[in-house]
Design an enzyme around this catalytic site. Sequence first.
Site, PDB file in Angstrom:
ATOM      1  CD  GLU A  31      -3.107  -0.009   2.572  1.00  0.00           C
ATOM      2  OE1 GLU A  31      -3.427   1.066   2.992  1.00  0.00           O
ATOM      3  OE2 GLU A  31      -2.884  -1.041   2.997  1.00  0.00           O
ATOM      4  NE  ARG A 257       1.879  -8.458  10.005  1.00  0.00           N
ATOM      5  CZ  ARG A 257       2.163  -7.678   8.963  1.00  0.00           C
ATOM      6  NH1 ARG A 257       3.250  -6.599   9.274  1.00  0.00           N
ATOM      7  NH2 ARG A 257       1.031  -6.897   8.157  1.00  0.00           N
ATOM      8  CE  LYS A 267       3.011   0.145   5.216  1.00  0.00           C
ATOM      9  NZ  LYS A 267       2.427   0.221   3.919  1.00  0.00           N
TER      10      LYS A 267
HETATM   11  P1  ATP Z   1       0.263  -1.392   7.036  1.00  0.00           P
HETATM   12  O1  ATP Z   1      -0.674  -2.281   7.901  1.00  0.00           O
HETATM   13  O2  ATP Z   1       0.911  -0.197   7.604  1.00  0.00           O
HETATM   14  O3  ATP Z   1      -0.538  -1.179   5.761  1.00  0.00           O
HETATM   15  P2  ATP Z   1       1.361  -3.789   5.833  1.00  0.00           P
HETATM   16  O4  ATP Z   1       2.203  -4.677   6.476  1.00  0.00           O
HETATM   17  O5  ATP Z   1       0.205  -4.018   5.586  1.00  0.00           O
HETATM   18  O6  ATP Z   1       1.251  -2.460   6.807  1.00  0.00           O
HETATM   19  P3  ATP Z   1       1.388  -3.353   3.085  1.00  0.00           P
HETATM   20  O7  ATP Z   1       2.220  -2.059   2.371  1.00  0.00           O
HETATM   21  O8  ATP Z   1       0.192  -3.763   2.815  1.00  0.00           O
HETATM   22  O9  ATP Z   1       1.972  -2.978   4.557  1.00  0.00           O
HETATM   23  O10 ATP Z   1       2.488  -4.703   2.750  1.00  0.00           O
HETATM   24  C1  ATP Z   1       3.092  -5.295   1.683  1.00  0.00           C
HETATM   25  C2  ATP Z   1       3.085  -6.456   1.787  1.00  0.00           C
HETATM   26  O11 ATP Z   1       4.440  -6.751   2.660  1.00  0.00           O
HETATM   27  C3  ATP Z   1       2.335  -7.420   2.330  1.00  0.00           C
HETATM   28  O12 ATP Z   1       2.212  -8.538   1.351  1.00  0.00           O
HETATM   29  C4  ATP Z   1       2.613  -7.886   3.650  1.00  0.00           C
HETATM   30  O13 ATP Z   1       1.857  -9.049   4.080  1.00  0.00           O
HETATM   31  C5  ATP Z   1       4.197  -7.833   3.453  1.00  0.00           C
HETATM   32  N1  ATP Z   1       4.667  -7.420   4.800  1.00  0.00           N
HETATM   33  C6  ATP Z   1       4.520  -6.315   5.578  1.00  0.00           C
HETATM   34  N2  ATP Z   1       5.072  -6.352   6.932  1.00  0.00           N
HETATM   35  C7  ATP Z   1       5.673  -7.729   6.907  1.00  0.00           C
HETATM   36  C8  ATP Z   1       6.450  -8.247   7.827  1.00  0.00           C
HETATM   37  N3  ATP Z   1       6.612  -7.529   9.063  1.00  0.00           N
HETATM   38  N4  ATP Z   1       6.835  -9.549   7.661  1.00  0.00           N
HETATM   39  C9  ATP Z   1       6.611  -9.950   6.520  1.00  0.00           C
HETATM   40  N5  ATP Z   1       5.868  -9.430   5.626  1.00  0.00           N
HETATM   41  C10 ATP Z   1       5.241  -8.324   5.613  1.00  0.00           C
HETATM   42 MG    MG Z   2      -1.679  -3.243   4.682  1.00  0.00          MG
END
Ligand code: ATP
Ligand code: MG
Length: 545
Positions: A31, A257, A267
Amino acid sequence: MSENTNFIEERIIEDLNSGKVKAIQTRFPPEPNGYLHIGHAKSLCINFGMARKYGGKCFLRYDDTNPVKEDEEYVQSIEEDIKWLGFKWDKLLFASDYFDVMYECALKLIKKGKAYVCDLNAEQIKQTRGTLTQPGTDSPYRNRSVEENLRLFAEMKEGKYQDGEKVLRAKIDMASPNVNMRDPVIYRIVHARHHNTGDKWCIYPMYDFAHPIEDAHEGTTHSICTLEFEDHRPLYDWVVRECEFAQPHPQQIEFARLNLTNTIMSKRFLKRLVEEGKVSGWDDPRMPTLSGMRRRGYPAEAIRDFCDRVGVSKANSEVEFGYLEACVREVLNRDTDRVMVVLNPIKVTLTNYDESELLDVENNPNAQTVTYRKVPFGKHLYIDADDFSLNPPPKYYRLKPDGYVRLKGAYIIHCDEVAQDKKGNVKELLCSVVKDSKSGNDTSGIKVKGVIQWVDADDCMDCEVRQLDSLLVDATDEVKDFAERFNENSLVTINAKCEKSLKNSKVGDRFQFMRIGYYVKDRDSSAKKAVFNRIVGLKDSFKTK
Ligand code: ATP
Ligand code: MG
């Protein structure tokens, strides 16, 4: 990628072997609402890594179905960070480009009697959803006719209603043991301008509806995501099936994660640190963002290696930050030149030495071909105040009154006299060079255990050294909240003396400051003064094996 396979990889192998898929296709779907962090690196390594290893494709797809204000800064940083980490997407896509496809899917569901317009507000929907032990109750609008639903949905799209006045819900099962299947909302009204589609839409798809459509529409074979979506998988499968996408259908696979000790991955919180000025920006070298780590001097290779070594798991856990540092140290130990820097200088005068010479000092003992550089050596030197003790404890092998020490790459010296001020502070050490003790050609017969770094006082450079530490102090029982755990000492600046050879270094160059740690030249450097960030210390207390 290591030779060990994990459950994601096993699924991929199985699907390739059975012929279910001809080639794999994955995607990384951020995102664009912040910078990528070390957690995203994990996801990047899996998605791009699997595609690379199995000759498939991996797309970068912005998950921009929320009509939030687009931030070009985030989009740019995401692309830069992925490239830096060493990956290349096969296609760059925006989920918002598929709003028409999603709308068509919604119409299809309505026509099949699988979706209905509901007038309950968010609170009412929540209240009728039931609980983990109680089934939900049907909405009074659940049995609207297809014609009525088509008409109302068209009116929603035309902007006839206010935000929240009506929603489109999937008609699945209000008694499902899985709460996500209890007629989830799939479209909502939001009168907001979208960065990509402008004012074309005032209805927007919900994540659980949009994501499977994005995957299926693109031909994703393995939709790898984090564990919190496990309970959403039945809905994911339902959407793909009911929208009648062509086979093979994408399959969602969840993994845990990546969490690191003392490391913020939210974030929202990282954004707060930036906005409140607690850090200098998203790429502050203390930030766990990829741009922060890049500026901190972490090699991309070390991050990839770390992600690979921690593996993929089905259970949430926290990995020691020290593990990442150990991976960083391993690459730096192999690759960096050793240089001499004195953090806390104290003057040394060699009373029996009146020459000046250029000594050959080894750059990197681990290099395939070891090279040497010229380091000036003269009558006046600096050594580190910590390498001298007036009242040394037993087994003190550095310099002490009437003691010997070897100057790295140079000579053994003897401390003859200590000049102190009235308060007793050491001002200067008067030493003598031991005859015939030159490094590599030592016939002096004197055995010394200590070797210390030094710089030529008349021919060295001032530099700024930033001693960086974790942004968070350890959590205690009382203080668990991130905001209260901010480490006020996470940046300590030191004015140091370094050898002149560092003058020619470029921003991003990494070094081992002998006996101190690994450092990288920061972009804040000027022609007048070089600035170095501490990447990681020398000591490795983490056992990677
Ligand atoms: P937010 O909740 O702040 O939107 P997010 O983790 O959902 O953060 P995205 O930009 O939606 O952020 O994530 C992009 C990709 O990275 C998604 O597929 C998510 O599952 C993966 N991702 C994010 N954080 C982690 C993490 N700590 N470990 C592994 N994968 C992650
Ligand atoms: Mg997200």
